[in-house]
Write a protein that holds these residues in place. Structure first.
Motif: not given
Lengths: 259, 206
Positions: A40-60
């Motif tokens: 953010y401080r470096d000036g990126v325009d947007e961020l995307v977060f993927y919780d890559i194990t939530a699906s497989a572990e069936n947790r929120p």
């Protein structure tokens, strides 16, 4: 004029940012909130977060993380990876995310796109799509949709699926090439262009970014509205500022980061 | 006290956290009496204008907003909160809005190759000076996500303009004690935070 967006993707596992090649051989890179704040401080325009194990572990999704990011980062960000239903979407959006991304869930239950768009607005619903090349003639575009990190084909043509998601109410599509993901050899330009030309909503290109020219190519030839990067900035090879300078030199209009 | 109006139209905590980042406390409320007592009001929103108007009316907040604006205290509308202060909107088949500023809300035209929603960072070109844009450079980029834009009758209320798809649309409005931005100031990085900070220091007078 609208600028082209530079988006950084953070794959999160057990509250650590991680990165692998073709979804394998992951290494932990750091704390997601600290890394997000720095980008953010470096000036990126947007961020995307993927919780890559939530699906497989069936947790929120790790909602505390979403909340912490929203407290420190004042640019839009989307969250995906463990969205199971409308309630999950609501919780993520109320925690401060701008958008939610649905991938496997939308393939299995396309109506979730319509329901989400109706409840929260089209602009909140991003279709995440993993696609790979296919020589099977049933896929007119030459690309098929896959889920579970590229392991499972689902008998959908990538362009047809993009059109359908748009008609259901998706506000944006993030197209990830399984063939290019993690290779740093360049985006899949043809896939991106075909989808961008087929829909009237913004398209984010994902998978394969290794140097600034790749972004220029996908924004111009691939007709993407935004380009997503991970490895090339996570491993320190390039800075946000450096990438934007190169894009500017190539005639791509980008947001000037305030100093 | 600063009040952020809660009418179930999106992400209010983002506005609250953005204010906290610049050292300002605000409450989130849907109580018309609390609005009346507030020193300044922020009216955010995402989603559809029709649903927003219905919700405002159901909670008696339409009258409360009109009353607050009439008091002369500083009022900031954001996104949907910038649209529903006009007379009407083309959204949802045409709806009546609050009428605090004359004019309507229009949809971006359907043009091949023009992506709608208008989503991302775009420049705002200021047309004059105003306390809420102090310290923000002309042409600074802000974050937009919308399919409809405000079209006020009186061009003198326009404080900033943005171009998309060949259309110059008003992206920042200001008249008397009202300021309204089509972009999401709370998600627009340091310049967005500066605008919020300026608003919170402004007495509502020009």
């Amino acid at each position: 004029m609208l600028t082209k967006r530079l988006i950084v993707c953070l794959d999160v596992r057990n509250r650590k940012v991680t990165k692998g090649v073709k979804f394998e051989g992951n290494v932990d890179l750091g704390d997601p909130v600290e890394m997000a704040s720095q980008y953010y401080r470096d000036g990126v325009d947007e961020l995307v977060f993927y919780d890559i194990t939530a699906s497989a572990e069936n947790r929120p999704i790790d909602i505390e993380m979403v909340r912490d990011v929203a407290k420190h980062v004042f640019i839009p960000f989307s969250v995906g990876g463990g969205i199971r239903n409308l309630e999950d979407m609501r919780v993520v959006l109320l925690a401060g995310a701008e958008k939610v991304s649905v991938n496997s869930l939308a393939v299995k239950t396309p109506e979730i796109i319509r329901a989400g768009a109706r409840a929260f607005g089209n602009q909140c619903i991003v279709l995440g799509m993993d696609a790979r090349k296919s020589s099977n003639p049933v896929y007119a575009s030459g690309y098929e949709v896959v889920i579970q990190g590229g392991r499972t084909p689902v008998s959908l043509d990538a362009v047809e699926w993009a059109r359908k998601a748009e008609s259901l109410g998706a506000g944006e599509i993030c197209v990830n090439s399984i063939d290019a993901d993690g290779t740093q050899a360049g985006y899949e330009l043809e896939l991106t262009r075909k989808i961008s030309e087929a829909v009237g909503i913004p398209v984010i290109a994902s998978g394969g970014a290794g140097k600034p020219e790749h972004l220029v190519d996908v924004l111009r030839q691939g007709k993407a509205d935004a380009a997503l990067v991970a490895s090339m900035v996570h491993f320190g090879t390039y800075s946000i500022q450096g990438i934007k300078e190169e894009m500017t030199k190539s005639g791509i209009l980008v947001r000037k980061a305030p100093v | 006290m600063i009040a952020i109006i809660d009418y179930k139209a999106g992400n209010l905590t983002s506005v609250q956290w953005a204010l906290r980042e610049v050292g300002i406390d605000a409450i989130i409320t849907s109580d018309p009496d609390a609005l009346a007592k507030a020193d300044r009001v922020i009216f955010p929103g995402v989603g559809a204008a029709g649903a927003a108007m219905e919700e405002l009316q159901a909670r008696g907040l339409d009258a409360a907003v009109r009353g607050f604006v009439a008091s002369g205290k500083p009022f900031l509308g954001i996104c949907i909160g910038c649209q529903v202060i006009l007379d009407s909107s083309e959204e949802d088949g045409g709806i009546s809005c609050l009428g605090l500023l004359g004019g309507s809300v229009k949809r971006f035209p359907t043009i091949p190759g023009l992506k709608v929603p208008h989503m991302g960072w775009n420049q705002v070109n200021f047309t004059r000076k105003h306390p809420v844009i102090n310290g923000i450079q002309d042409g600074a980029e802000f974050y937009f996500v919308h399919s409809f834009y405000p079209s006020p009758l009186d061009s003198s209320v326009v404080l900033g303009e943005t171009e998309y798809g060949g259309i110059q649309f008003p992206s920042l409005l200001a008249r008397d004690n009202i300021v309204a931005c089509q972009f999401h100031a709370e998600k627009s990085g340091p310049f967005g935070l500066q605008l919020l900070k300026n608003f919170c220091a402004w007495d509502g007078k020009i």
